[in-house]
Write an enzyme that holds these catalytic residues in place. Structure first.
Site, PDB file in Angstrom:
ATOM      1  N   ALA A  61       0.835  -1.204   0.000  1.00 42.97           N
ATOM      2  CA  ALA A  61       0.000   0.000   0.000  1.00 42.97           C
ATOM      3  C   ALA A  61       0.871   1.256   0.000  1.00 42.97           C
ATOM      4  O   ALA A  61       1.999   1.234   0.464  1.00 42.97           O
ATOM      5  CB  ALA A  61      -0.904   0.000   1.225  1.00 42.97           C
ATOM      6  N   GLY A 102       0.478  -5.693  -0.298  1.00 41.79           N
ATOM      7  CA  GLY A 102      -0.300  -5.594  -1.533  1.00 41.79           C
ATOM      8  C   GLY A 102       0.517  -5.974  -2.757  1.00 41.79           C
ATOM      9  O   GLY A 102      -0.032  -6.473  -3.743  1.00 41.79           O
ATOM     10  N   GLU A 105       0.304  -9.604  -2.954  1.00 37.04           N
ATOM     11  CA  GLU A 105      -1.070  -9.981  -3.328  1.00 37.04           C
ATOM     12  C   GLU A 105      -1.294  -9.785  -4.825  1.00 37.04           C
ATOM     13  O   GLU A 105      -1.945 -10.592  -5.477  1.00 37.04           O
ATOM     14  CB  GLU A 105      -2.075  -9.171  -2.498  1.00 37.04           C
ATOM     15  N   GLU A 125       1.009  -7.292   7.151  1.00 39.95           N
ATOM     16  CA  GLU A 125      -0.149  -6.546   7.646  1.00 39.95           C
ATOM     17  C   GLU A 125      -0.363  -6.678   9.150  1.00 39.95           C
ATOM     18  O   GLU A 125      -0.882  -5.774   9.796  1.00 39.95           O
ATOM     19  CB  GLU A 125      -1.419  -6.980   6.889  1.00 39.95           C
TER      20      GLU A 125
END
Ligand code: NAI
Length: 699
Positions: A61, A102, A105, A125
């Protein structure tokens, strides 16, 4: 543009380019979906690569969007990953350097993955009190197995791609590149090799099971719950991996969403996210631009080889920066060196430091009794006795010998840095560097900015702090700077609580239950009660109207200075740190109450916590208002890193924000009515009163 699009032959390459770590902010996400659109519309293109420019594939992020609606603005990360999965042409992630959160991901949504060796892979996270929120919880177990994925998610720690590639049966990487340098070339060849593969493989279609099922996850849950009290996220990471093994992919995704949203709302996650941002913000000084040139610091001199001088030296030796220590007498140098040796040797014995590293560090340490030997040092840090007269002598000598441009720092904990600077003809080069004891362990460094301290000196000291792995916070000049100025009010409240009916153990237990590492009385015993005694003796002269409980003075009159004398507020057994309540101390407090005509009352734990914590908050609001701290989050960092404030509450200012400043002010007004407390102190600081009235927060 934060993602670039290029076509090499029949391969389209989308390169994330959002320095420093290619955070997946809005513009970058648009760049990816645009690139996918173009590639799918271009008849020449047969396959697509997603990679990252510079020092990362992607760190996840974009912190600039943290917690803002922009993070969810479409295309959000889930939509981007869906677009990748739905691409009619194969998409290959070419991962290198850093692939986290992210970023990982996104890679897991690609049809294929090729990685360079040495790439740090993580789903961190949990460190922000969360679970991954863009499918990572359901996809990582499918490629690495539930156990490895769960370990990575619960710890949040990165693992190198080379290690992961060796796991039997892993499906995270379809191919490992030979080296980071050949990644691009190998990724292009790989993308060509899969151009015609159909159907395109999707991680979501892989099976996910754990052979032991329920029993394994129950065991994991028990372990993780025990290790992560006060933090809900780690065990949620276990739960969501278990769900991956039990439910269909889409059901798992729905569960991930639900848990993610619930965790976002927890005070613990809010606190951790606040700290993440506050930590980065602390190094930014409003009027000192990030590109301010820094002076080169390749050698350091330390004046004074006592408690602090020794610890400070170790920080620099650990960072590979040579140190020269100066003392008045050879014996003092010998003692200082012996302590440093003992510290390192204990690290060697515990296996935390290799013998050759230890020797290398000691070889960088030299000593002298002569100021002229310091003249070539780039920076000097003074840690002599806390007396203005002594500091004056030292700084006049430093002014005489140090080369032009050298930084002259003082580790003073209470003295006026402006005055110290005035002893030299170069006040612009003088700065406070307030380390905390033990200086080789404690993370906090208060950088004290004098009236005349040059901007490049500040920028340099902040850079040095990073090199020696400290969290540096800038403080203006005032008595006690940020941390000790606040702790004085906290200690005063502790005293009033004793007067009114508490025992030291009751106060300590209440605030330790709130989450502090140590209550005020155990802390006093650790630091030495005589230090506070000396400060109070000075204070009563400066501020004759100051109200405080005399119990701490009476304690010192009993010779109970704390752990160093084996007796303070508590008793201590040699070699142990357990605090054992002492009946004489309780009697002394009772006698003091009697003498003052106080009838003791039962004080609730809630009142204890509120009075201790809000005393910090009110003083902090004054510190902020006076510009001693430039932002509320700096004060939080000081308390989290230097004073054992509970991490999961995010620091005193963040905690006050969460309680609501209106409520904090209401409590202060109530405390002001207590005849045994200091009504004047409890008048809410104007800044606090204003924010509360406007319904605003500090942060
Ligand atoms: P200390 O008493 O352990 O060490 C001071 C050393 O300075 C002694 O070894 C002494 O021989 C030497 N010294 C004194 N005058 C000197 C001179 N003119 N030239 C060269 N050396 C001289 O004291 P400590 O605890 O290390 O404190 C040093 C400074 O650090 C003080 O300013 C103190 O306020 C500050 N400080 C102390 C903290 C603590 O927890 N002890 C925490 C933060 C700052």
């Amino acid at each position: 543009m934060t993602a670039e699009y290029q076509v090499h032959g029949d391969v389209a390459v989308i390169t994330l380019n959002n320095p420093p770590v290619n955070g997946l902010g809005f513009a970058t996400r648009v760049g990816i979906t645009d690139g996918l659109g173009k590639a799918n519309a271009d008849a020449v293109v047969k396959s697509i690569i997603i990679t990252g420019a510079g020092k990362a594939f992607s760190g996840g992020a974009d912190i600039k969007e943290f917690g803002s609606p922009k993070a969810l603005q479409e295309p959000n990360l889930l939509s981007v990953i869906l677009a990748v999965e739905n691409s009619a042409k194969p998409v290959v992630a070419a991962m290198h350097s850093v692939c986290m959160g992210g970023g990982l991901e996104l890679a897991l949504g690609c049809h294929y993955r090729i990685a360079a060796p040495g790439c740090s892979v993580a789903l961190p996270e949990v460190k922000l009190g969360l679970i991954p929120g863009a499918g990572g919880t359901q996809r990582l177990p499918r490629v690495l197995g539930a156990e490895v994925a769960m370990n990575m998610m619960v710890s949040g720690e990165p693992i190198k791609s080379d290690m992961l590639a060796m796991l039997p049966g892993q499906k995270l990487f379809d191919k490992m590149a030979k080296s980071p340098d050949t990644l691009t070339e190998e990724a292009l060849a790989f993308a060509k090799s899969v151009a015609d593969a159909r159907p395109l493989p999707l991680v979501r279609n892989l099976p996910c099971k754990h052979p032991l099922g329920d029993a394994y996850f129950q065991f994991a849950r028990n372990m993780v719950t025990g290790m992560s009290k006060n933090f809900p996220a780690p065990v949620k990471n276990v739960d969501i991996v278990e769900i991956a093994t039990q439910k269909k992919f889409d059901e798992g995704m729905a569960a991930e969403r639900e848990i993610f949203i619930a965790l976002m709302q927890t005070p613990e996650s809010k606190a951790l996210r606040h700290i993440f941002v506050a930590d980065r913000a602390a190094s930014k000084i409003p009027d000192v631009p990030a590109d301010t040139p820094q002076r080169a610091i390749n050698s350091v001199a330390i004046i004074g080889a006592g408690t602090m001088g020794g610890g400070i030296s170790m920080n620099f030796l650990n960072a590979g920066i040579p140190v020269k220590m100066l003392e008045m007498k050879q014996e003092a140098l010998d003692r200082g060196i012996a302590t440093i040796r003992k510290n390192y040797e204990s690290q060697v014995t515990k296996g935390k430091l290799k013998q050759d590293k230890y020797e290398q560090r000691m070889s960088q340490l030299t000593t002298t009794l002569n100021y002229d030997d310091l003249k070539d040092a780039d920076m000097v840090i003074e840690a002599v006795f806390e007396e203005m007269g002594v500091k004056e002598k030292v700084f006049k000598e430093l002014d005489r010998v140090m080369k032009p441009g050298a930084i002259l720092a003082s580790n003073t904990s209470t003295l006026d840095v402006n005055k110290i600077a005035s002893f030299t003809k170069r006040p612009q080069d003088v700065v406070g560097m307030h380390f905390f004891s033990p200086a080789n362990v404690m993370k906090l460094l208060e950088v004290v900015r004098g009236e005349k301290t040059a901007k490049d000196v500040l920028a340099t000291v902040m850079g040095v702090a990073k090199k020696i792995k400290k969290t540096a916070v800038v403080s203006g000049v005032c008595d006690g700077f940020i941390g000790n100025r606040m702790v004085e009010q906290y200690g005063r409240q502790g005293g009033f609580l004793l007067d009114e009916g508490c025992t030291p153990a009751q106060v300590d237990k209440a605030i330790e239950k709130f989450g502090f590492a140590m209550g005020p009385f155990r802390m006093g015993d650790l630091a030495g009660n005589d230090i506070g005694w000396a400060i109070r003796k000075r204070r009563v002269v400066e501020k004759p109207d100051m109200i405080y409980s005399k119990t701490a003075d009476l304690l010192c009159e009993m010779g109970r200075f704390g752990q160093k004398t084996g007796a303070g507020w508590y008793d201590y057994v040699a070699g142990k740190r357990d605090a054992i309540p002492n009946a004489d101390v309780v009697k002394m407090i009772e006698a003091h109450r009697k003498a003052k005509g106080i009838t003791p009352r039962k004080v609730s734990d809630e009142e204890i916590v509120q009075r201790l914590v809000y005393s910090l908050v009110n003083e902090a609001a004054r510190i902020l208002e006076e510009g001693i701290a430039s932002k509320a989050s700096d004060i939080d960092m000081v308390y989290l890193m230097g004073y054992g404030f509970p991490i999961y509450r995010g620091g005193p200012m963040n905690y006050a924000d969460q309680v609501g400043l209106f409520n904090v002010v209401q409590s202060m007004k109530r405390f002001a009515l207590n005849p045994l407390d200091d009504a004047k102190f409890w008048a809410p600081a104007p800044l606090l009163a204003k924010l509360a009235a406007e319904g605003k927060t500090f942060n």
